[in-house]
Design a protein around this motif. Sequence first.
Motif, PDB file in Angstrom:
ATOM      1  N   ASP A 221       0.883  -1.261   0.074  1.00  0.00           N
ATOM      2  CA  ASP A 221      -0.279  -0.032  -0.016  1.00  0.00           C
ATOM      3  C   ASP A 221       0.792   1.369  -0.022  1.00  0.00           C
ATOM      4  O   ASP A 221       1.702   1.601   1.026  1.00  0.00           O
ATOM      5  N   ASN A 329      -6.433   8.478   6.501  1.00  0.00           N
ATOM      6  CA  ASN A 329      -7.506   8.206   7.342  1.00  0.00           C
ATOM      7  C   ASN A 329      -8.458   7.262   6.181  1.00  0.00           C
ATOM      8  O   ASN A 329      -9.139   6.251   6.848  1.00  0.00           O
ATOM      9  N   LEU A 330      -8.302   7.305   5.089  1.00  0.00           N
ATOM     10  CA  LEU A 330      -9.223   6.745   4.046  1.00  0.00           C
ATOM     11  C   LEU A 330      -8.375   5.170   3.679  1.00  0.00           C
ATOM     12  O   LEU A 330      -9.124   3.998   3.713  1.00  0.00           O
ATOM     13  N   LEU A 331      -7.166   5.562   3.297  1.00  0.00           N
ATOM     14  CA  LEU A 331      -6.416   4.233   2.685  1.00  0.00           C
ATOM     15  C   LEU A 331      -5.403   3.821   3.505  1.00  0.00           C
ATOM     16  O   LEU A 331      -4.961   2.463   3.138  1.00  0.00           O
ATOM     17  N   ASN A 332      -5.070   4.404   4.554  1.00  0.00           N
ATOM     18  CA  ASN A 332      -3.812   3.666   5.593  1.00  0.00           C
ATOM     19  C   ASN A 332      -2.654   3.317   4.744  1.00  0.00           C
ATOM     20  O   ASN A 332      -2.475   2.021   4.781  1.00  0.00           O
ATOM     21  N   PRO A 333      -2.079   4.012   4.055  1.00  0.00           N
ATOM     22  CA  PRO A 333      -0.816   3.213   3.024  1.00  0.00           C
ATOM     23  C   PRO A 333       0.268   3.092   4.211  1.00  0.00           C
ATOM     24  O   PRO A 333       0.393   4.120   4.993  1.00  0.00           O
ATOM     25  N   ALA A 334       1.247   2.322   3.921  1.00  0.00           N
ATOM     26  CA  ALA A 334       2.387   2.221   4.704  1.00  0.00           C
ATOM     27  C   ALA A 334       3.360   3.195   4.063  1.00  0.00           C
ATOM     28  O   ALA A 334       4.256   3.940   5.278  1.00  0.00           O
TER      29      ALA A 334
ATOM     30  N   ASP B 165      -6.523  -2.634  15.240  1.00  0.00           N
ATOM     31  CA  ASP B 165      -5.026  -2.331  14.412  1.00  0.00           C
ATOM     32  C   ASP B 165      -4.486  -3.775  14.289  1.00  0.00           C
ATOM     33  O   ASP B 165      -4.665  -4.812  15.108  1.00  0.00           O
ATOM     34  N   ARG B 167      -1.935  -5.033  13.341  1.00  0.00           N
ATOM     35  CA  ARG B 167      -0.785  -5.412  13.813  1.00  0.00           C
ATOM     36  C   ARG B 167      -0.772  -6.164  14.999  1.00  0.00           C
ATOM     37  O   ARG B 167       0.025  -7.074  15.400  1.00  0.00           O
ATOM     38  N   LEU B 235     -14.222  -0.423   2.258  1.00  0.00           N
ATOM     39  CA  LEU B 235     -13.720  -0.016   0.842  1.00  0.00           C
ATOM     40  C   LEU B 235     -13.599  -1.347   0.179  1.00  0.00           C
ATOM     41  O   LEU B 235     -12.724  -2.203   0.571  1.00  0.00           O
ATOM     42  N   HIS B 242     -10.295  -3.257   1.208  1.00  0.00           N
ATOM     43  CA  HIS B 242      -9.027  -2.876   1.424  1.00  0.00           C
ATOM     44  C   HIS B 242      -8.637  -2.625   3.065  1.00  0.00           C
ATOM     45  O   HIS B 242      -9.594  -2.049   3.580  1.00  0.00           O
ATOM     46  N   GLY B 244      -5.542  -1.815   4.146  1.00  0.00           N
ATOM     47  CA  GLY B 244      -4.445  -1.138   4.638  1.00  0.00           C
ATOM     48  C   GLY B 244      -3.406  -1.421   5.207  1.00  0.00           C
ATOM     49  O   GLY B 244      -3.194  -2.552   5.503  1.00  0.00           O
ATOM     50  N   HIS B 245      -2.359  -0.688   5.748  1.00  0.00           N
ATOM     51  CA  HIS B 245      -0.927  -1.181   6.370  1.00  0.00           C
ATOM     52  C   HIS B 245      -1.334  -1.542   7.818  1.00  0.00           C
ATOM     53  O   HIS B 245      -0.780  -2.612   8.138  1.00  0.00           O
ATOM     54  N   ILE B 246      -2.108  -0.940   8.538  1.00  0.00           N
ATOM     55  CA  ILE B 246      -2.291  -1.459   9.852  1.00  0.00           C
ATOM     56  C   ILE B 246      -3.611  -1.723  10.133  1.00  0.00           C
ATOM     57  O   ILE B 246      -4.463  -1.797  11.150  1.00  0.00           O
ATOM     58  N   ILE B 248      -6.394   0.100   9.565  1.00  0.00           N
ATOM     59  CA  ILE B 248      -7.240   1.314   9.923  1.00  0.00           C
ATOM     60  C   ILE B 248      -7.856   2.006   8.763  1.00  0.00           C
ATOM     61  O   ILE B 248      -7.017   2.847   8.290  1.00  0.00           O
ATOM     62  N   THR B 249      -8.741   1.749   8.203  1.00  0.00           N
ATOM     63  CA  THR B 249      -9.006   2.369   6.856  1.00  0.00           C
ATOM     64  C   THR B 249     -10.670   3.023   6.716  1.00  0.00           C
ATOM     65  O   THR B 249     -11.387   2.268   7.641  1.00  0.00           O
ATOM     66  N   GLY B 250     -10.947   3.769   5.677  1.00  0.00           N
ATOM     67  CA  GLY B 250     -12.300   4.019   5.706  1.00  0.00           C
ATOM     68  C   GLY B 250     -12.581   5.108   7.014  1.00  0.00           C
ATOM     69  O   GLY B 250     -13.972   5.362   7.011  1.00  0.00           O
ATOM     70  N   GLU B 251     -11.923   5.801   7.355  1.00  0.00           N
ATOM     71  CA  GLU B 251     -12.231   6.418   8.527  1.00  0.00           C
ATOM     72  C   GLU B 251     -12.664   8.012   8.136  1.00  0.00           C
ATOM     73  O   GLU B 251     -12.061   8.941   8.240  1.00  0.00           O
ATOM     74  N   ILE B 252     -13.670   8.018   7.121  1.00  0.00           N
ATOM     75  CA  ILE B 252     -14.180   9.187   6.700  1.00  0.00           C
ATOM     76  C   ILE B 252     -14.764  10.081   7.592  1.00  0.00           C
ATOM     77  O   ILE B 252     -14.754  11.145   7.519  1.00  0.00           O
ATOM     78  N   HIS B 254     -13.417  11.143  10.291  1.00  0.00           N
ATOM     79  CA  HIS B 254     -12.396  11.906  10.756  1.00  0.00           C
ATOM     80  C   HIS B 254     -11.686  12.786   9.688  1.00  0.00           C
ATOM     81  O   HIS B 254     -10.602  13.062   9.925  1.00  0.00           O
TER      82      HIS B 254
END
Lengths: 397, 397
Positions: A221, A329-334, B165, B167, B235, B242, B244-246, B248-252, B254
């Motif tokens: 990501d 916030n949306l995609l959490n890329p590394a 999380d 991880r 998403l 999706h 994401g890295h850890i 935590i995604t789609g937090e629209i 915030h």
Amino acid sequence: MVVEDASRRAARRGSGSPSALRRANTERLVAVLRYRGPSTQASLARATGLSPATVSNLVRMLAEDGQVVTGTTTANGRRAVEVSLAEQHRSVAAGIDVGRRHVRLLLVAEDGEVLAESFEGLPVGHSLQACFALVEELLDRALAEVSLERADLVGAGVGIPGPIDARTGLVGHAALLPEWVGLHVRQALEDHLQLPVTVDNDANLGALAEARWGAHAGVPDLAYVKVASGIGAGLILGGQLHRGHIGITGEIGHLQVSSFGQVCRCGNRGCLETVAAVPTLLAGLEASVGRTPRTSELLQLVQSGDLAALRVLEDAGLVLGQVLGGLCNLLNPAVIVLGGPLMPVGDLLLAAVRRGLERATTPVVAAATTVTLESFGARAEALGAAAVAHAAERVRR
Amino acid sequence: MVVEDASRRAARRGSGSPSALRRANTERLVAVLRYRGPSTQASLARATGLSPATVSNLVRMLAEDGQVVTGTTTANGRRAVEVSLAEQHRSVAAGIDVGRRHVRLLLVAEDGEVLAESFEGLPVGHSLQACFALVEELLDRALAEVSLERADLVGAGVGIPGPIDARTGLVGHAALLPEWVGLHVRQALEDHLQLPVTVDNDANLGALAEARWGAHAGVPDLAYVKVASGIGAGLILGGQLHRGHIGITGEIGHLQVSSFGQVCRCGNRGCLETVAAVPTLLAGLEASVGRTPRTSELLQLVQSGDLAALRVLEDAGLVLGQVLGGLCNLLNPAVIVLGGPLMPVGDLLLAAVRRGLERATTPVVAAATTVTLESFGARAEALGAAAVAHAAERVRR
């Protein structure tokens, strides 16, 4: 240069005979070398699933045949045999970056090595014809440099600074080059160059170059963010370039950051581009410089500590960071990779981006996100374009 | 009911003998029926790659054995044999939706059919223990209804209203239930229920339910947006949830919509949640109602045409739409599905969302984006949780 010869094709159809099997194994080994570049015999065994003894035999045979060359290297502290494809057996693609005011062309082997490069500026307001003619001239110049012909290439990847509607293949409305809007650019370039062509937008290609050959290659990501005349992002999500429903993604330059801000070229108002793209930074210095400076002057001013230049850079970074915090916030890329013409002062931009990002996303996500500068500078898009051409060729094979 | 029996396991290891082959083919056919639900013989042949004659033989054998039942249906205007798994051979998962003030539990077959449902409210400020005890009670009640035992389930999926999380498996800071923060919820529930448990957040599960069994099932790029006490999105990108890295995604909820807006529970300022989540809508009606109304009252006021109620709903929709326009600029989904407790007045909310969205993304993207209301109402998360449990079981098999 090379595509596969008749014996290989026969091997693929192949019977189960020992010689057909050997040919199939050879083909596998060559494919791995083509994709990964120089490799030790041990890693070739792992990658192909063949036994070390088989790999060693095949390598000896291929070396006698002049298809590979061997040397010694050190792996895990021990001497090891390193195998690479002989020059004439490497697969080569052209990567072409068409900017608003330049064309850059690379010839790139499948392991990412750049074999030749050519570059030329384009005058403001040039015609589409002039651009196509320059692409062709640069292609022939680069090919001549390494004694190749167009037929030796697996294809050409082309990056353009604008979105392409995946449903139609036409360049979309928000393109920075008005003359390109509505053009079926792949078709047009294939006709012109007589080569298989793949086309994508600049930010997607920057992301692909980073994901394939960059400092964070292999991260699933990753967002590549290009800040230039416009601002766009290429998104690698779950290990794949995210193309979305109609191929128009990563348009972060048109995220609204100010409800009653300036009207943007896209028709909306207060877009990120209206406050953080390079032309806005330059316009911001009119009062202190006495005229609109050029990008190179902006960079010099920043480097010499000019307060106004530092301020416009920082403000742009803060707002960009805020938008990228939203992206997190949306995609959490590394990893978020910044690219574009501001990279010579990228460390300062990055610091501001980081501060803006931390104000717009949760601490746990901010802490888990690496923000960094691009690996390839001005070559990023052309490299990404070459990566796409190589990938397209693998699909055709 | 059912996991695979010894003969199936043997068939998988199987020699190439005709009976081992028949067992392997039978297993394939049953797996397809389990996944797709009732199917015609022709579609079973396509899905398994077996010849129509083989499928027909296997179906006859399975029907004699009581494992499948056959009936007639119409496909492409012609009569066709429809095959379904006999009840006791269907795979069943529990889908559990843990809300701030309720628990809902479904027993769901692999084709999405709900076999049993139980629901109970939870008092404000209940303890974690009370919640776990209720989950167990509802599970046993539902199982009794269909004469099943816990051992018959493939597992339980659980949805919680907060981020996890990836991880660590711990519930993240932004959770709506403070007592859950820092809990390893999967582990805790597995210990409690003595079942394989998978856990995800509510919006992700809503997205999975839509993507698997909803009106837009199979759409590769889909966002499910839940507007409730908080606002979150699940998403589906490129056909996959999706994460994401850890994780935590789609937090629209915030994403910042106002630089100097209200401080949010997440610690930032001016988040979408502070202007468009349900509690804000309710608080907005204090002046006109004379006290803070409940959600059901808000819905009644809107339905009766109360101007203040219409206004807070519209304002929330406009801002949400603007944020979703940004999401479109970034991700270009084909479909955005709205869900949550406002759905009884969802058409009005949707109209405002659509207007906000159109002001924040390019016309070509807006035109290509379907915004719609959820398929499953209050059951969405529990269904998604069941889908995850089924998927986890397929991985274990």
